[in-house]
Motif scaffolding. Structure first.
Motif, short mmCIF file in Angstrom:
data_model
loop_
_atom_site.label_atom_id
_atom_site.label_comp_id
_atom_site.label_asym_id
_atom_site.label_seq_id
_atom_site.Cartn_x
_atom_site.Cartn_y
_atom_site.Cartn_z
N ALA A 47 -62.77 17.94 -61.27
CA ALA A 47 -61.69 17.05 -61.70
C ALA A 47 -61.55 15.91 -60.72
N LEU A 55 -53.69 16.70 -61.26
CA LEU A 55 -54.82 16.48 -62.15
C LEU A 55 -54.71 15.16 -62.89
N TYR A 57 -58.07 13.79 -64.49
CA TYR A 57 -59.07 14.01 -65.54
C TYR A 57 -60.00 15.16 -65.15
N ASP A 58 -60.28 16.05 -66.11
CA ASP A 58 -61.34 17.04 -65.90
C ASP A 58 -62.67 16.41 -66.25
N THR A 163 -51.72 14.75 -67.82
CA THR A 163 -52.17 13.79 -66.82
C THR A 163 -51.09 13.60 -65.77
N PRO A 168 -54.36 21.38 -59.83
CA PRO A 168 -55.53 22.05 -60.41
C PRO A 168 -55.53 23.56 -60.22
N PHE A 173 -58.34 25.96 -61.98
CA PHE A 173 -59.63 25.36 -61.64
C PHE A 173 -60.34 26.14 -60.54
#
Length: 277
Positions: A47, A55, A57-58, A163, A168, A173
């Motif tokens: 990310a 976060l 963008y992944d 967004t 994360p 993640f």
């Protein structure tokens, strides 16, 4: 090939092409994942974060030739291209949109692996394909059916983390091979590493089992009168919720007045053991 092997196009995903001798070092200082060691024929999940560690963008990094594809959410591709261009400075790297279609295959392996890479998050998520067609004998599915598979596995997605609102680690993640804590600096690294060093993550995204239609995003998850979390997305009978682990695990919950319970996937069990009752 067995009919249980399923192929689906993913119109919600699109590609950004990186080219130039500095693409690895350029990305290495930006994203949560190590890209110096990723080889052609494989992918890394990671990310781009805000400087405060939330976060943005992944993405999946997929090396190809002298560059790489970034597999990103289609709705955010233009914004990500602009942000990467701002970060580029003097790096010898070109950033451009690429219209090669993105697909997935799950329930089995492709016979011909050209254009395919394993999804690095979980084995059950199968393969990601770029510019490929359905293999012979594969069952064709919609992207909604792919999302239903992810929901059954308890794997959150962009609809869950939005967004600039989620850390994360709260979006798992760290458990889905999306953060390399040994790679060194990246944007938002200080906050991410501090959360990891503290050792106890109090809030995580988990599957929520409910009767009937899915609760609306934003619906409160309650443990008695105590707020235990918030619904993020869902399908029939299940949802993904950001929950407070000490209030949600092993407890009778309600959402919109309906009984609910948190379900811990096997791939998450070890990370929440201390909260289990």
């Amino acid at each position: 090939m067995s009919q249980t092997v399923t192929f689906a196009h993913l119109p919600s995903r699109s590609l950004i092409a990186l080219a130039g001798p500095d693409w690895r070092s350029f990305l290495q200082g930006l994203i949560t994942q190590d890209v110096e060691t990723v080889a052609e024929g494989e992918a890394r999940f990671g990310a781009l974060l805000t400087p405060q560690g939330r976060l943005l963008y992944d993405l999946f990094v997929v090396p190809r030739g002298d560059g790489a594809w970034l597999d990103v959410e289609a709705a955010h591709r233009e914004a990500l291209v602009q942000r990467l261009t701002l970060y580029r400075l003097r790096a010898k790297v070109e950033v451009a949109a690429d219209d090669t279609p993105v697909s997935v295959l799950f329930g089995g392996d492709p016979q011909d692996r050209a254009g395919w890479v394993r999804d690095p998050r979980l084995p059950e998520l199968g393969w990601r394909g770029y510019g490929v067609t359905a293999p012979p004998g594969a069952t064709l599915a919609t992207e909604a059916e792919r999302e239903a598979q992810k929901l059954r596995l308890g794997v959150p997605g962009p609809a869950d983390w939005g967004t600039e609102r989620t850390y994360p680690i709260e979006a798992n993640f760290d458990l889905l091979n999306g953060i390399d804590f040994k790679k060194g600096c990246f944007v938002g690294q200080e906050t991410t590493s501090r959360m990891k060093r503290r050792g106890t993550i109090k809030n995580r995204m988990l599957p929520l089992v409910v009767d009937g239609p899915p609760p609306a995003p934003g619906a409160e998850v309650l443990n008695g009168e105590l707020r235990a979390g918030e619904v993020l997305s869902g399908g029939e009978g299940r949802a993904i919720a950001l929950v407070r682990l000490d209030r949600a695990l092993g407890a009778p919950l309600t959402v919109d007045g309906r009984p609910a319970r948190v379900e811990v996937p096997d791939w998450m069990a070890a990370a929440v053991t201390e909260f289990a009752t």
